[in-house]
Every structure is written in C-alpha cells, then in structure tokens.
Motif scaffolding. Structure first.
Motif, mmCIF file in Angstrom:
data_model
loop_
_atom_site.group_PDB
_atom_site.id
_atom_site.type_symbol
_atom_site.label_atom_id
_atom_site.label_comp_id
_atom_site.label_asym_id
_atom_site.label_seq_id
_atom_site.Cartn_x
_atom_site.Cartn_y
_atom_site.Cartn_z
ATOM 1 N N VAL A 109 0.638 -1.550 0.089
ATOM 2 C CA VAL A 109 -0.108 0.612 0.060
ATOM 3 C C VAL A 109 1.000 0.953 0.170
ATOM 4 O O VAL A 109 0.725 2.312 -1.038
ATOM 5 N N TRP A 110 1.882 1.536 0.739
ATOM 6 C CA TRP A 110 2.861 1.948 1.327
ATOM 7 C C TRP A 110 3.409 2.443 -0.390
ATOM 8 O O TRP A 110 3.667 3.632 -1.191
ATOM 9 N N LEU A 111 3.868 1.770 -1.464
ATOM 10 C CA LEU A 111 4.405 1.636 -2.334
ATOM 11 C C LEU A 111 3.299 2.283 -3.496
ATOM 12 O O LEU A 111 3.584 3.332 -4.806
ATOM 13 N N GLY A 112 2.270 1.854 -3.734
ATOM 14 C CA GLY A 112 0.972 2.436 -4.345
ATOM 15 C C GLY A 112 0.515 3.586 -3.558
ATOM 16 O O GLY A 112 0.486 4.107 -4.866
ATOM 17 N N GLY A 113 0.820 3.992 -2.466
ATOM 18 C CA GLY A 113 0.173 5.358 -2.613
ATOM 19 C C GLY A 113 1.765 6.510 -3.002
ATOM 20 O O GLY A 113 1.259 7.489 -3.623
ATOM 21 N N ARG A 114 2.682 6.234 -2.927
ATOM 22 C CA ARG A 114 3.745 6.572 -3.791
ATOM 23 C C ARG A 114 3.459 7.568 -5.039
ATOM 24 O O ARG A 114 3.921 8.522 -5.556
#
Length: 250
Positions: free
Chosen positions: A214-219
C-alpha cells in the motif's frame, strides 16, 4: 517450516500467496480498489479462497489506517452511507448461502461473478442522469451480495466509474465503503463458521506485506493515469477469472 504456516500451506504456496498479496496491495494503494478481487482470484488457482476471505477483510480494514491520511476532504459521505445501507441488507443472506457451497462450486461462482463484473466495467457503461439515494442503496445491495465472495468492491467500482467521479473522490469513497462492508461481513462470516484460529497467524504474516504494498502504491497514485490503470486492473482480473473457470471446468 510449513508446519507453522496457516491452513497447512506448503512453503511454495505461501510464497505464491505472499507475492499475490503484495501485488494486490500495491494496486489498492494506487487505485483504492481491486485488492480483494485480485488476491481472491490468484488464491483460487491453488486453494479455496473462502477460507482466506476473513483474513483479506481484516487486512483491508487495517489498510485504511495506511491510507486514511488526506482522504477526508475527498470522501462522498452521502454516497458512502446510502451504499452501506444497501450492503447491510444483503450481507447476512448472501454469506449464509456462500458458506454452504462446496469448494469447487464456490470457486466457480466467485470466478464467474468477477468475470461478469469485469464485463460491465469493460463495457464503459455510463450513467447520464444523477443517481438518487435509492439507486445507491440498490448498488450497495449488489455489493453486499458480491462481498460474500470477497469481491464487494467491484460492483461499486463500476457504479462510481459510471458517474465520472474525480479520481481522488473515487479512491477515498471506495476506501471508506470497502472498510464498512468488511466490518459488516466479518461477524457474519464468523457466525457461519468461516473464521478459524488461523486468521490471527494469517493477519500477522500478511500485515507487513500489505503495509509495504500500500505504501509503494500510494507513492505513485498521482503519477499514474487512473483511467488507464483501472483498465489494466480489469484486464488482469478478466484473465485470472477465465483461467480459474478453465481450470475448474476443463
């Protein structure tokens, strides 16, 4: 090592599911939808996904904590609450029926349902008139029924896409709605014997994978063309659904 894994998975199955989970979490971070459906479809290739759905729902609820920052101003609360009302009506009977299906039939129904929903999304269906509260309640009922198979987000994704919501509003409203229907579904699933002690081990193993995804996608949310990305998600889900159907029927 495999003795410590939930549901008796082998090391190979666990690694496969972990990779699927990470990929689905990246997609959730980017678009706000598709997480459950994509993971369920990947899981259905190697196991009955019904037993994993409570873990998926629990993690989806926890994912909101990763994504909650900054979405408040973009949430369409009227839409969210009326759709959740409809979902609440359909949740109990649909889970009751799904819990009593045998493994192969459950996997076939889930794959056919996702394929049908993908067809609606691919069609480019658009609503030319504003939708009233009653329409949102009905859409919520369809979603609540689909959520018994772990894919309650797809009908609403199609419904909101047909209303041309701005990307930020689409993502924020989807996140809140998905959290709400999962909170409804978990106790009903527990009452129907779909929640086991394996859920806690599964959640502990899944959380760091999901958090990273989720962190990677949100970036990359603001850097990725959302319409094109959603089309890619739908194409992936269509291919996975067809693969599952072929595996079960042929």
């Amino acid at each position: 090592m495999s003795d410590a894994l939930p549901f008796g998975f082998t090391n190979g199955e666990a690694l496969y599911l972990a990779a699927a989970l990470f990929g689905a979490a990246v997609i959730r971070g980017l678009s706000g939808f598709g997480f459950s459906a994509i993971f369920v479809l990947f899981a259905a290739l190697v196991t009955n996904p019904l037993r994993l759905i409570p873990i998926v729902f629990s993690c989806e609820i926890l994912m909101t904590a990763f994504q909650a920052r900054g979405i408040g101003p973009h949430i369409d609360w009227r839409r969210s609450l009326t759709m959740l009302l409809g979902a609440g009506i359909a949740t109990v009977p649909s889970i009751y029926i799904m819990a009593r299906l045998d493994d192969s039939l459950a996997r076939l129904i889930i794959s056919c349902l996702i394929l049908a929903l993908c067809a609606v999304l691919i069609s480019g269906w658009q609503l030319r008139r504003p939708v009233k509260d009653t329409g949102h309640v009905v859409a919520g009922m369809v979603s609540g029924a689909a959520n018994s198979a772990g894919v309650g987000g797809l009908p609403i994704a199609g419904f909101l896409t047909a209303q041309n919501l701005p990307p930020a509003a689409f993502r924020a409203t989807m996140i809140i709605f998905l959290t709400g229907i999962d909170l409804m579904a978990l106790p009903v699933m527990a009452a129907n014997g779909l929640v086991s002690s394996n859920i806690w081990v599964g959640i502990l193993l899944a959380l760091p994978i999901i958090g990273a995804g989720v962190w990677l996608g949100g970036r990359f949310f603001e850097r990725v063309p959302q319409h094109r990305f959603r089309q890619g998600i739908i194409a992936l889900m269509t291919a996975l659904a067809l693969a599952n159907i072929a595996r079960l029927v042929l």
